[in-house]
Design an enzyme around this catalytic site. Structure first.
Site, PDB file in Angstrom:
ATOM      1  N   SER A 275      17.779   2.834 -12.037  1.00 40.38           N
ATOM      2  CA  SER A 275      19.001   3.644 -11.988  1.00 40.38           C
ATOM      3  C   SER A 275      19.658   3.615 -10.617  1.00 40.38           C
ATOM      4  CB  SER A 275      18.705   5.096 -12.406  1.00 40.38           C
ATOM      5  OG  SER A 275      18.174   5.136 -13.717  1.00 40.38           O
ATOM      6  N   ARG A 276      19.414   2.554  -9.867  1.00 36.70           N
ATOM      7  CA  ARG A 276      20.005   2.351  -8.535  1.00 36.70           C
ATOM      8  C   ARG A 276      19.575   3.414  -7.525  1.00 36.70           C
ATOM      9  NH1 ARG A 276      20.614  -1.733 -11.109  1.00 36.70           N
ATOM     10  NH2 ARG A 276      22.397  -3.150 -10.906  1.00 36.70           N
ATOM     11  N   LEU A 277      18.447   4.097  -7.796  1.00 41.16           N
ATOM     12  CA  LEU A 277      17.899   5.030  -6.810  1.00 41.16           C
ATOM     13  C   LEU A 277      16.958   4.261  -5.887  1.00 41.16           C
ATOM     14  CD1 LEU A 277      17.236   8.204  -8.990  1.00 41.16           C
ATOM     15  CD2 LEU A 277      19.028   7.849  -7.288  1.00 41.16           C
TER      16      LEU A 277
END
Length: 231
Positions: free
Chosen positions: A202-204
């Site tokens: 989730s692009r974290l």
């Protein structure tokens, strides 16, 4: 006429890299060298990574505009990272005028990236010649034949220059058969900033940055401040 898209804007890959974690001190509390060495060794051992020492070198030109290309990392120590090139190439001339650069090592199959920035200094002719002697003969000949970054009329002209250099230096099997040209040089980047990046779901993404606070090497924890950055 509608705009043609050459990149799929809906394409997504959910990264799943290994978290750096809160303990950032493997073998050198708060110093980046152990991390860079470990990540490089793991990339070298990973069969999915075709060229683990490939790295982007970004410089600025005479107009202050960015310029970037891929070279090979050839040295890693507490003093910094070393690469070699033609000193009269575009990057060589840019580094002579503006001796700072940014480097990027990207190992995409591992979802890992290292970014570094700092001052660049020449390593000296003896060092450059010693490395040149370790290169394959074909690379040595090609380096002597090419006026890197300069225009040439046709591919045939370039190949003719290579053939001429091949004939000029008889092959006796010695690494010293082809001497280093006077335009061959090495460069050492002494990082002031080193960032470890891990791609996460989730692009974290996981980001850890080491910022120089002292004059010590990459292995000196007293010379670095460590911070975690938001993705």
């Amino acid at each position: 006429m509608s705009e043609r898209r050459v990149v799929d804007p809906t394409a997504r890959l959910d990264y799943d890299g290994e978290l750096i974690g809160d303990d950032v001190s493997p073998g050198g509390a708060g110093a980046p060298l152990a991390w860079v060495e470990r990540w490089y060794a793991e990339a070298k051992a990973d069969p999915r990574v075709a060229e683990p020492n490939a790295m982007v070198v970004a410089t600025v030109d005479a107009d202050g505009l960015p310029d970037a290309r891929t070279v090979l990392l050839k040295g890693l120590s507490a003093g910094g990272l070393t690469f070699y090139t033609n000193t009269r190439s575009a990057k060589g001339q840019q580094l002579a005028a503006h001796p700072h650069a940014a480097l990027v090592l990207l190992w995409h199959p591992m979802f890992r990236q290292i970014r570094l920035r700092g001052a660049v200094t020449p390593t000296g002719p003896d060092d450059a010649a010693a490395y040149f002697a370790t290169r394959p003969r074909g690379s040595q000949v090609a380096t002597r034949a090419s006026r890197q970054s300069q225009p040439i009329g046709t591919r045939a002209e370039l190949e003719a220059k290579v053939a001429a250099e091949e004939s000029r230096w008889p092959d006796t099997g010695s690494p010293a058969d082809v001497p280093a040209p006077s335009t061959w040089g090495g460069y050492l980047l002494r990082p002031d900033v080193v960032e470890l990046w891990v791609g996460r779901r989730s692009r974290l993404h996981d980001r850890l940055v080491f910022t120089r606070t002292g004059d010590g090497g990459l292995d000196d924890p007293r010379s670095w401040r460590t911070e975690r950055l938001q993705p």
